[in-house]
Design a protein around this motif. Structure first.
Motif, short mmCIF file in Angstrom:
data_model
loop_
_atom_site.label_atom_id
_atom_site.label_comp_id
_atom_site.label_asym_id
_atom_site.label_seq_id
_atom_site.Cartn_x
_atom_site.Cartn_y
_atom_site.Cartn_z
N TYR A 185 2.70 8.03 5.03
CA TYR A 185 3.96 7.37 4.70
C TYR A 185 4.52 7.94 3.40
O TYR A 185 3.75 8.34 2.51
N LEU A 186 5.83 7.94 3.28
CA LEU A 186 6.46 8.27 2.01
C LEU A 186 6.23 7.11 1.05
O LEU A 186 6.29 5.95 1.45
N ASP A 187 5.97 7.43 -0.20
CA ASP A 187 5.78 6.38 -1.21
C ASP A 187 6.93 6.47 -2.20
O ASP A 187 6.80 7.01 -3.28
N LYS A 188 8.09 5.95 -1.79
CA LYS A 188 9.30 6.05 -2.61
C LYS A 188 9.21 5.22 -3.89
O LYS A 188 9.88 5.51 -4.86
N HIS A 246 6.74 5.07 -5.97
CA HIS A 246 6.14 5.88 -7.02
C HIS A 246 6.65 7.32 -7.01
O HIS A 246 6.17 8.14 -7.78
N GLY A 247 7.59 7.62 -6.13
CA GLY A 247 8.09 8.98 -5.99
C GLY A 247 9.19 9.30 -6.98
O GLY A 247 9.82 8.43 -7.56
N LYS A 248 9.43 10.60 -7.15
CA LYS A 248 10.49 11.08 -8.04
C LYS A 248 11.74 11.44 -7.26
O LYS A 248 12.84 11.07 -7.64
N LEU A 249 11.56 12.17 -6.15
CA LEU A 249 12.74 12.61 -5.40
C LEU A 249 12.83 11.87 -4.06
O LEU A 249 13.67 11.02 -3.88
N MET A 250 11.94 12.18 -3.17
CA MET A 250 11.95 11.53 -1.85
C MET A 250 10.66 10.77 -1.56
O MET A 250 10.55 10.12 -0.54
N GLY A 251 9.68 10.90 -2.44
CA GLY A 251 8.41 10.20 -2.25
C GLY A 251 7.38 10.98 -1.45
O GLY A 251 6.35 10.43 -1.07
N VAL A 252 7.65 12.27 -1.20
CA VAL A 252 6.71 13.07 -0.40
C VAL A 252 5.43 13.33 -1.17
O VAL A 252 4.33 13.09 -0.65
N CYS A 253 5.53 13.80 -2.40
CA CYS A 253 4.33 14.10 -3.19
C CYS A 253 3.51 12.84 -3.46
O CYS A 253 2.29 12.86 -3.38
N SER A 254 4.19 11.74 -3.77
CA SER A 254 3.45 10.50 -4.01
C SER A 254 2.84 9.97 -2.72
O SER A 254 1.76 9.37 -2.72
#
Length: 131
Positions: free
Chosen positions: A11-14, A16-24
């Protein structure tokens, strides 16, 4: 019928994310530190000449947002979150760990049962004194 959210899905974690939540989301899924994931992503972008960026945006558009109930559960219980990260990383190892824990519990219960069911005069005396 609505299915409950899956603990083993990405899942995307928006939150805690900076842009789209992919890295988080990757960090949450793998159990890695989000800063480390971001550094690895930037390194991949630099080394690939930017050809990794479309993959990032595609993942950001395709992946689902992390359901609210999972986010709330993860905030409350860090041990629960670590368990599910372990399941995602290595289901076989997690199953082995659980089997080992269950064997240990079973052995301890057998020891207790043996102690209670054998003729133990001092235990019988203590129980009689409590009555």
């Amino acid at each position: 019928m609505i299915q409950p959210p899956s603990r083993t899905k990405f899942y995307l974690d928006k939150r805690h994310g900076k842009l789209m939540g992919v890295c988080s989301g990757i960090a949450d899924y793998t159990g890695l530190d989000v800063t480390l994931v971001r550094i690895m992503f930037v390194s991949a972008v630099v080394m690939s000449g930017g050809s990794v960026l479309p993959i990032y945006f595609i993942a950001g558009f395709i992946a689902d947002d992390k359901p609210r109930e999972l986010a709330l559960e993860d905030q409350r219980d860090e041990e629960h979150q670590r368990f599910w990260q372990g399941v995602r990383q290595s289901p076989a190892r997690t199953a082995r760990d659980i089997r080992s824990r269950m064997r240990n519990i079973d052995r301890r219960l057998a020891d207790i049962e043996s102690y209670v069911t054998t003729e133990n005069r001092s235990l019988a005396r203590e129980i009689e004194q409590l009555r």
